[in-house]
Enzyme design. Structure first.
Site, mmCIF file in Angstrom:
data_model
loop_
_atom_site.group_PDB
_atom_site.id
_atom_site.type_symbol
_atom_site.label_atom_id
_atom_site.label_comp_id
_atom_site.label_asym_id
_atom_site.label_seq_id
_atom_site.Cartn_x
_atom_site.Cartn_y
_atom_site.Cartn_z
ATOM 1 N N PRO A 1 0.663 -1.172 0.001
ATOM 2 C CA PRO A 1 0.079 0.024 -0.026
ATOM 3 C C PRO A 1 0.663 1.341 -0.095
ATOM 4 C CG PRO A 1 -1.006 -1.758 1.713
ATOM 5 C CD PRO A 1 0.500 -1.945 1.350
ATOM 6 N N THR B 1 2.655 2.524 -2.685
ATOM 7 C CA THR B 1 3.620 2.653 -3.496
ATOM 8 C C THR B 1 3.267 3.349 -4.809
ATOM 9 O OG1 THR B 1 3.136 0.389 -4.117
ATOM 10 C CG2 THR B 1 4.736 0.491 -2.392
ATOM 11 N N GLY B 2 2.233 3.803 -5.158
ATOM 12 C CA GLY B 2 1.830 4.602 -6.247
ATOM 13 C C GLY B 2 1.337 3.727 -7.534
ATOM 14 N N HIS C 1 19.830 4.280 29.346
ATOM 15 C CA HIS C 1 19.769 3.192 28.335
ATOM 16 C C HIS C 1 19.729 3.864 26.821
ATOM 17 C CE1 HIS C 1 17.202 -0.270 27.114
ATOM 18 N NE2 HIS C 1 16.929 0.331 25.920
ATOM 19 N N GLU C 2 19.303 4.946 26.576
ATOM 20 C CA GLU C 2 19.627 5.357 25.194
ATOM 21 C C GLU C 2 21.162 5.703 24.883
ATOM 22 O OE1 GLU C 2 17.284 4.801 23.019
ATOM 23 O OE2 GLU C 2 15.663 4.227 24.441
ATOM 24 N N HIS D 1 22.986 2.554 23.946
ATOM 25 C CA HIS D 1 22.887 2.517 22.503
ATOM 26 C C HIS D 1 23.971 3.147 21.777
ATOM 27 C CE1 HIS D 1 19.676 -0.498 23.046
ATOM 28 N NE2 HIS D 1 18.632 0.154 23.443
ATOM 29 N N ASP E 1 14.491 -4.503 22.804
ATOM 30 C CA ASP E 1 15.568 -4.778 22.263
ATOM 31 C C ASP E 1 16.062 -6.166 22.259
ATOM 32 O OD1 ASP E 1 16.097 -2.023 22.039
ATOM 33 O OD2 ASP E 1 16.973 -1.741 24.007
#
Length: 913
Positions: A468, A470-471, A688-689, A692, A764
């Site tokens: 859906p 995509t043209g 936490h971030e 990463h 994660d």
């Protein structure tokens, strides 16, 4: 004239709109009138109500009429009085007194039964007291209640007689024994046991002492004697204790016998209850006498009165003799009618089809039935009008677009005529392969003889397959616009209706219209709505949808190449389409419209950016790289959201800040700034971030970090975004190991800096587990299990349901897979711990900056890692971005004049920009 003949029928077929307003007005008026008349009627609908209304003189006798319908049923009507007459009030008082007299008699009977039971309990209790205390009952007995005369009634006295049972060890006997009691242990034990048993008899329910103070005193004596039996006490001390206990018991016995409130043994529960019921009987007898006097008085006023009671005609004395229970139920109806008189007064009533009874025969005047045509009109008119309304609405729906019932089977396809379609291949970007596939179709539509002269056959059908957005629809319109030919568009669901045969009829009509406009294009969007596998539905292969599909198959295989009609269809579910629809000769060419890659996304963004005023510094290639998996519709929506955000901030152009914010909103959800996060939660998310980001910057094969944020979006409290440098066509083992370490970075940072772990790493861990399982079971990247595929996925079933996972290995292999899975995940976690331990200073600084600024971009992250971070520069850059392309208000007031006031000071104003 020809024009008049053509247009006049159309004007006749169009139904005037004013008619519907008139129809609604009539229905509303009829219902209102009915409600008005029904609201003014009294609440009388049953013949049994009339007994009470006539007995209480609530109706006007002259207006009470009945109409006989047959031998059993009548219709009656009447009107209520404006006020209750004096006789009606006397009658109601008389009925109320009868009900009260019945109630008093019932309560008096119950109280008398209770007195009989309690008198027996009193005799037993006093006899038991005399036996355990050794006090003989006098010859005259104990008088509990004397003879009492209440009016004409007499309550007999209660006197207790009876001898003492000499066989029971009693208080008097123990008092005699204690005077010469030996002080030996055995003698004291026997005497103490007898005394203990005697005290228990004082506490027994047979005596029933009701005074809490006396019971507590006796229980204390009981406990003292029990302690003397269980403990070693000297003889003199035991004798003294027993004498004290006996003296106390003697005093308690005398207190029980002594008169209190005029009654002996008042402290006994049975005596107290007897006295209460005795007094209640006296009170009820007095009330009964008073009620009887009032009844006699009112009966004298109603000597000639006639009462209608349960379809009987009775006198006042006969009414009093009715069964009390039956009378009580009958009187409930009289009370309801008496209470409802205030709302029914002066109102009329009518009750049809009611059974005959005595009050109707005696008091209601008979009359001949008269026809009420107006009643029939009010009854049936709303039904007729509603049926007419439904008929006209249905007929207008059936007429359809062309104004006749036969047009219901006409094709609802929308025609975009030649010259009206302005969409060309220039408006399509990011799907170059699909555009190349359709160039031949454009050439055929422009010059059909070029292909047919050589004996070639033009494809009859083209199926556009893609996700859906995509043209698919856009490129189909571009084909028609590029060739400048008519374009018929219709949805697959438009063919299926509730009437059998409509879908097939619309298919035939659509192809006939297309042949008349050939060369042209027919485009069916979402063809899977009508082209699903046959034989899989509830109808067993014979439902309306399959008939429509059969007709479509015939039409596609029935027209020749010289007709110049090309069928294009789009679907995102090619697995559910019928095989006969996909065979060569129908859909000869299948064009896959894939999701765009980085280059395609850049081209799509460039096309949509032409109509948006963008800041020249906006890097569309960076946006394309940061939106993997986005469709053309997603990218168009992204730029539109960016324009809306810029307008909301009063900017004159869309900057990179709005584009980045719109990208996050479209891909990850709107910011949840209303979510309350305490300082500890923010700190945990920041660690936490940062974990990463630090691991992602340190490993070799990770994508560059684009942004780190702790602003909640969607279901996440924070996120670390990476910017892919290229299209991901395959996965390499080293890249996957690095990606696993990055995924474990958040949990590792929590463990090192907080000493605990949270549930924030749920996604994660799930993603890392999925990657490792694919490495082991699908991609053959495990050193222990080798290059073997252990997981198999079935193809989609013909019913359209998705594939399923099949396990085809042994339990031992499953254990090896689980062990290898845990080993790889533990190794990735340990690697993340090592990286974070070696970059604690950078991670701590990044965490503090995230708590302050909430979001760090790629430049900020690199400066932190290079130890060149400057928070003041970050604040200045944020302020500059906030003021970029800000609108300057044209309605600013002029500067205030500098005038001196009397005290020599000048006026000053605070200004802000």
């Amino acid at each position: 004239m020809a024009k008049d003949k053509k247009t006049n029928p159309e004007s006749k077929k169009s139904f005037p709109t004013a008619f519907f307003f008139l129809l609604f007005g009539v229905i509303f008026g009829v219902v209102t009138v009915q409600n008005f008349f029904s609201a003014k009627k009294a609440s009388v609908g049953f013949s049994h109500q009339l007994e009470h209304l006539v007995n209480l003189k609530l109706l006007i006798p002259e207006e009470s009429r009945k109409t006989a319908l047959n031998d059993n049923l009548v219709s009656f009507s009447g009107r209520f009085r404006e006020v209750v007459p004096a006789e009606g009030q006397v009658r109601y008082q008389y009925l109320d007194l009868i009900e009260r007299k019945h109630q008093i008699d019932f309560e008096l009977e119950e109280a008398s039964k209770s007195l009989t039971v309690l008198s027996k309990e009193v005799r037993n209790a006093i006899t038991w007291f005399s036996a355990i205390s050794g006090m003989p009952i006098p010859e005259a007995g104990y008088t509990i209640s004397p003879r009492t005369d209440v009016g004409l009634s007499v309550l007999e006295p209660l006197v207790v007689y009876g001898p003492v049972d000499a066989q029971i060890v009693n208080l008097a006997a123990l008092e005699n024994r204690v005077r010469s009691l030996p002080k030996s242990t055995e003698s004291l034990r026997v005497f103490g046991s007898d005394l203990y048993a005697l005290i228990g008899k004082y506490l027994s329910p047979a005596l029933g002492i009701g005074s809490e103070s006396l019971k507590k005193e006796i229980k204390d004596l009981h406990q003292q004697v029990e302690n003397s039996l269980t403990q070693v006490i000297e003889g003199d001390q035991a004798v003294a204790l027993y004498k004290t206990v006996l003296e106390t018991l003697h005093r308690i016995s005398l207190a029980l016998v002594s008169p209190e409130e005029g009654t002996r043994f008042h402290q006994l529960r049975s005596v107290r209850l007897y006295r209460e019921d005795f007094n209640r009987c006296v009170k009820l007898l007095r009330e009964s006498d008073e009620t009887q006097v009032q009844l006699d008085k009112l009966r004298g006023e109603l000597v000639q009165a006639v009462w209608y009671f349960n379809n009987q005609e009775l006198s006042s004395r006969a009414l009093e003799k009715q069964d009390p229970e039956v009378f009580s139920r009958w009187f409930e109806g009289a009370k309801q009618e008496w209470a409802a008189f205030s709302s029914n007064k002066s109102l009329s009533f009518r009750a049809p089809d009611q059974p005959r009874n005595l009050v109707l025969e005696k008091t209601f005047r008979s009359e001949e039935p008269t026809p009420h045509y107006s009643g029939y009109l009010f009854t049936f008119m709303p039904i007729i009008l509603v049926l007419l309304f439904i008929y006209f609405i249905f007929s207008r729906q059936v007429k359809g677009m062309n104004g006749s019932a036969m047009s219901f089977g006409k094709s609802p396809a929308r025609l975009l005529a030649k010259g009206q379609n302005k969409v060309t291949f220039a408006d399509v970007a990011g799907i170059e392969e699909a555009k190349e596939e359709l160039v031949e179709i454009v050439d055929f539509l422009k010059n059909p003889t070029k292909f047919t002269s050589l004996g070639g056959r033009i494809p009859k059908g083209i199926l556009l397959i893609g996700a859906p957005g995509t043209g698919k629809t856009l490129i189909a319109k571009a084909v028609a616009g590029e060739a400048d030919r008519p374009f018929f568009s219709i949805a697959g669901s438009d063919f299926v209706e509730m009437f059998v045969g409509v879908g097939a009829s619309r298919i035939r009509d659509m192809f006939e219209q297309a042949k008349r406009n050939a060369p042209c294009i027919i485009f069916i969007d979402e063809i899977d709505a009508v082209g699903r596998h046959r034989g899989a539905g509830i109808g067993g292969g014979h439902d309306e949808r399959e008939q429509t599909l059969n007709q479509l198959l015939v039409e596609m295989d029935g027209f020749g190449t010289n007709e110049g009609v090309i069928l294009m269809a789009a679907t995102n579910r090619p697995d559910v389409l019928d095989k006969a629809l996909l065979r060569p000769g129908r859909f000869d060419r299948r064009v896959v419209v894939n999701l765009p890659d980085i280059k395609g996304r850049f081209e799509i963004l460039a096309v949509h950016a032409k109509r948006i005023k963008l800041d020249p510094t906006v890097d569309l290639m960076a946006v394309a790289r940061s939106t993997p998996g986005a469709s053309g519709a997603d990218l168009e929506n992204l730029l539109n959201e960016a324009a809306l955000l810029a307008a909301r901030k009063d900017r004159t152009a869309v900057t990179a800040v709005e584009v980045a914010e719109a990208r996050d909103k479209v891909l990850y959800g709107k910011e949840r700034r209303s979510l309350e996060m305490d300082a500890q939660e923010k700190k945990t998310t920041a660690y936490h971030e940062s974990g990463h980001a630090i691991v992602g910057l340190c490993v070799e094969h990770s994508d560059p970090v684009d942004k780190v944020t702790i602003i909640p979006r969607g279901l996440s409290l924070g996120a670390t975004h990476f910017l892919p440098e290229k299209n991901k066509l395959s996965y390499w083992k080293k890249e996957l190991y690095d990606q696993l370490a990055v995924l474990m970075g958040g949990r590792a940072a929590e463990q090192i800096f907080l000493g605990d772990v949270s549930s924030g790493a749920q996604q994660d861990i799930a993603q890392a587990t999925k990657i490792v399982r694919s490495m082991i079971c699908e991609w053959g990247m495990s050193d222990h299990l080798g290059t073997v595929a252990y997981d198999e996925h079935s193809e989609a079933a013909p019913t359209g349901y998705g594939s399923y996972h099949e396990k085809n290995y042994s339990e031992e292999t499953a254990k090896v897979i689980d062990n290898e899975l845990k080993t790889l995940l533990d190794a990735a976690y340990q690697r993340a711990l090592d990286i974070i331990n070696s970059h604690k200073e950078e991670l701590e600084l990044m965490t503090q900056m995230l708590i302050e600024f909430e979001t760090l971009d790629s430049k900020d992250v690199k400066e932190i890692m290079d130890h060149s971070w400057d928070a003041d520069k970050k604040r200045a850059r944020m302020k500059e971005e906030g003021m970029l392309y800000k609108k300057i208000s044209e309605d600013l007031p002029p500067p205030p004049p500098q005038e001196n006031v009397q005290d020599g000071t000048s006026l000053k104003f605070n200004t802000s920009t």
